[in-house]
Design a protein around this motif. Structure first.
Motif, mmCIF file in Angstrom:
data_model
loop_
_atom_site.group_PDB
_atom_site.id
_atom_site.type_symbol
_atom_site.label_atom_id
_atom_site.label_comp_id
_atom_site.label_asym_id
_atom_site.label_seq_id
_atom_site.Cartn_x
_atom_site.Cartn_y
_atom_site.Cartn_z
ATOM 1 N N GLU A 1 0.834 -1.205 0.000
ATOM 2 C CA GLU A 1 0.000 0.000 0.000
ATOM 3 C C GLU A 1 0.871 1.258 0.000
ATOM 4 O O GLU A 1 1.937 1.291 0.611
ATOM 5 N N THR A 2 0.418 2.295 -0.677
ATOM 6 C CA THR A 2 1.119 3.571 -0.681
ATOM 7 C C THR A 2 0.965 4.238 0.677
ATOM 8 O O THR A 2 -0.141 4.345 1.201
ATOM 9 N N PHE A 3 2.069 4.673 1.250
ATOM 10 C CA PHE A 3 2.043 5.376 2.535
ATOM 11 C C PHE A 3 1.844 6.857 2.252
ATOM 12 O O PHE A 3 2.690 7.509 1.638
ATOM 13 N N LYS A 4 0.699 7.392 2.688
ATOM 14 C CA LYS A 4 0.380 8.801 2.471
ATOM 15 C C LYS A 4 0.375 9.535 3.799
ATOM 16 O O LYS A 4 -0.101 9.008 4.794
ATOM 17 N N LEU A 5 0.889 10.738 3.769
ATOM 18 C CA LEU A 5 0.961 11.534 4.981
ATOM 19 C C LEU A 5 0.696 12.993 4.624
ATOM 20 O O LEU A 5 1.171 13.482 3.594
ATOM 21 N N LYS A 6 -0.067 13.660 5.480
ATOM 22 C CA LYS A 6 -0.362 15.069 5.306
ATOM 23 C C LYS A 6 0.230 15.821 6.486
ATOM 24 O O LYS A 6 0.206 15.336 7.615
ATOM 25 N N ALA A 7 0.775 17.007 6.231
ATOM 26 C CA ALA A 7 1.349 17.847 7.282
ATOM 27 C C ALA A 7 0.807 19.261 7.153
ATOM 28 O O ALA A 7 0.634 19.762 6.042
ATOM 29 N N ALA B 1 3.568 11.008 -0.554
ATOM 30 C CA ALA B 1 3.125 9.643 -0.827
ATOM 31 C C ALA B 1 4.356 8.804 -1.176
ATOM 32 O O ALA B 1 5.053 9.100 -2.141
ATOM 33 N N LEU B 2 4.617 7.765 -0.364
ATOM 34 C CA LEU B 2 5.696 6.821 -0.667
ATOM 35 C C LEU B 2 5.070 5.706 -1.496
ATOM 36 O O LEU B 2 4.341 4.879 -0.966
ATOM 37 N N ARG B 3 5.333 5.705 -2.772
ATOM 38 C CA ARG B 3 4.709 4.741 -3.678
ATOM 39 C C ARG B 3 5.572 3.500 -3.887
ATOM 40 O O ARG B 3 5.437 2.804 -4.855
ATOM 41 N N MET B 4 6.455 3.247 -2.968
ATOM 42 C CA MET B 4 7.307 2.069 -3.077
ATOM 43 C C MET B 4 6.547 0.855 -2.579
ATOM 44 O O MET B 4 5.579 0.981 -1.835
ATOM 45 N N ASN B 5 6.976 -0.298 -2.957
ATOM 46 C CA ASN B 5 6.343 -1.538 -2.515
ATOM 47 C C ASN B 5 6.889 -1.890 -1.129
ATOM 48 O O ASN B 5 7.784 -2.713 -0.993
ATOM 49 N N ILE B 6 6.349 -1.239 -0.105
ATOM 50 C CA ILE B 6 6.824 -1.426 1.265
ATOM 51 C C ILE B 6 6.247 -2.731 1.808
ATOM 52 O O ILE B 6 5.038 -2.902 1.881
ATOM 53 N N THR C 1 6.038 4.507 14.549
ATOM 54 C CA THR C 1 6.223 3.231 13.864
ATOM 55 C C THR C 1 4.996 2.873 13.043
ATOM 56 O O THR C 1 3.872 3.251 13.376
ATOM 57 N N VAL C 2 5.241 2.127 11.969
ATOM 58 C CA VAL C 2 4.175 1.623 11.108
ATOM 59 C C VAL C 2 4.400 0.135 10.918
ATOM 60 O O VAL C 2 5.487 -0.294 10.525
ATOM 61 N N VAL C 3 3.382 -0.642 11.244
ATOM 62 C CA VAL C 3 3.431 -2.093 11.072
ATOM 63 C C VAL C 3 2.813 -2.412 9.721
ATOM 64 O O VAL C 3 1.697 -1.988 9.421
ATOM 65 N N VAL C 4 3.535 -3.159 8.906
ATOM 66 C CA VAL C 4 3.044 -3.539 7.585
ATOM 67 C C VAL C 4 2.405 -4.921 7.691
ATOM 68 O O VAL C 4 3.047 -5.892 8.097
ATOM 69 N N MET C 5 1.120 -4.986 7.355
ATOM 70 C CA MET C 5 0.348 -6.221 7.454
ATOM 71 C C MET C 5 0.545 -7.041 6.185
ATOM 72 O O MET C 5 0.320 -6.544 5.088
ATOM 73 N N LYS C 6 0.972 -8.257 6.367
ATOM 74 C CA LYS C 6 1.163 -9.159 5.229
ATOM 75 C C LYS C 6 -0.193 -9.635 4.741
ATOM 76 O O LYS C 6 -1.073 -9.956 5.531
ATOM 77 N N ARG C 7 -0.354 -9.671 3.451
ATOM 78 C CA ARG C 7 -1.610 -10.155 2.887
ATOM 79 C C ARG C 7 -1.643 -11.675 2.924
ATOM 80 O O ARG C 7 -0.690 -12.335 2.555
ATOM 81 N N THR C 8 -2.751 -12.210 3.407
ATOM 82 C CA THR C 8 -2.903 -13.663 3.455
ATOM 83 C C THR C 8 -4.184 -14.036 2.734
ATOM 84 O O THR C 8 -5.139 -13.272 2.686
#
Length: 142
Positions: free
Chosen positions: A49-55, A93-98, A128-135
């Motif tokens: 998922e793309t990580f989006k952040l607003k400041a 927006a971090l559009r990398m495959n995190i 911190t951000v926890v990345v949920m693995k798709r199952t």
């Protein structure tokens, strides 16, 4: 909303019989010290998922506004710049495959050289951000 803000002043003018001075009216400009606000803090993300952040930056346009992030427990930070949207609002927006958990902080450098950070404990303690693995749901039930 605006009428609720100015209505008491109009009533006061009627009671006084003269208009209020301009300095008695609410200002449209923020006059406090510079502030950095992150309105929505993400703590989890789906893998890929793309990580989006607003400041939001209150006071003046910043000299620099960047996200510093690294894999959770990592040593070296990567830097990503925010882009200006409008009137003190910035987005990224971090559009990398995190696919791994990561930690980050946001830093503003004001024109005067002051540094503002989110979270305030950064860089010693970051968000911190926890990345949920798709199952596959079928695999989980078997």
């Amino acid at each position: 909303m605006q009428s609720q803000l100015y209505l008491p002043g109009k009533e006061l003018e009627k009671l006084l019989g003269e208009p209020l001075t301009p300095d008695a009216m609410p200002s449209n400009l923020y006059a406090g010290k510079p502030r950095l606000i992150i309105p929505t803090v993400r703590t989890s993300l789906d893998a890929g998922e793309t990580f989006k952040l607003k400041a939001l930056v209150l006071r003046n346009a910043p000299k620099e506004l960047a996200l510093y992030w690294k894999p959770l427990g990592g040593i070296e930070y990567r830097k990503s710049e925010f882009s200006h949207v409008n009137r003190g609002v910035y987005q990224l927006a971090l559009r990398m495959n995190i696919t791994y958990d990561f930690e980050y902080f946001v830093e503003v450098v004001t024109v005067g050289g002051e540094k503002l950070r989110f979270p305030a404990s950064a860089p010693e303690m970051n968000q911190t951000v926890v990345v949920m693995k798709r199952t596959n749901l079928r695999q989980r039930r078997a």
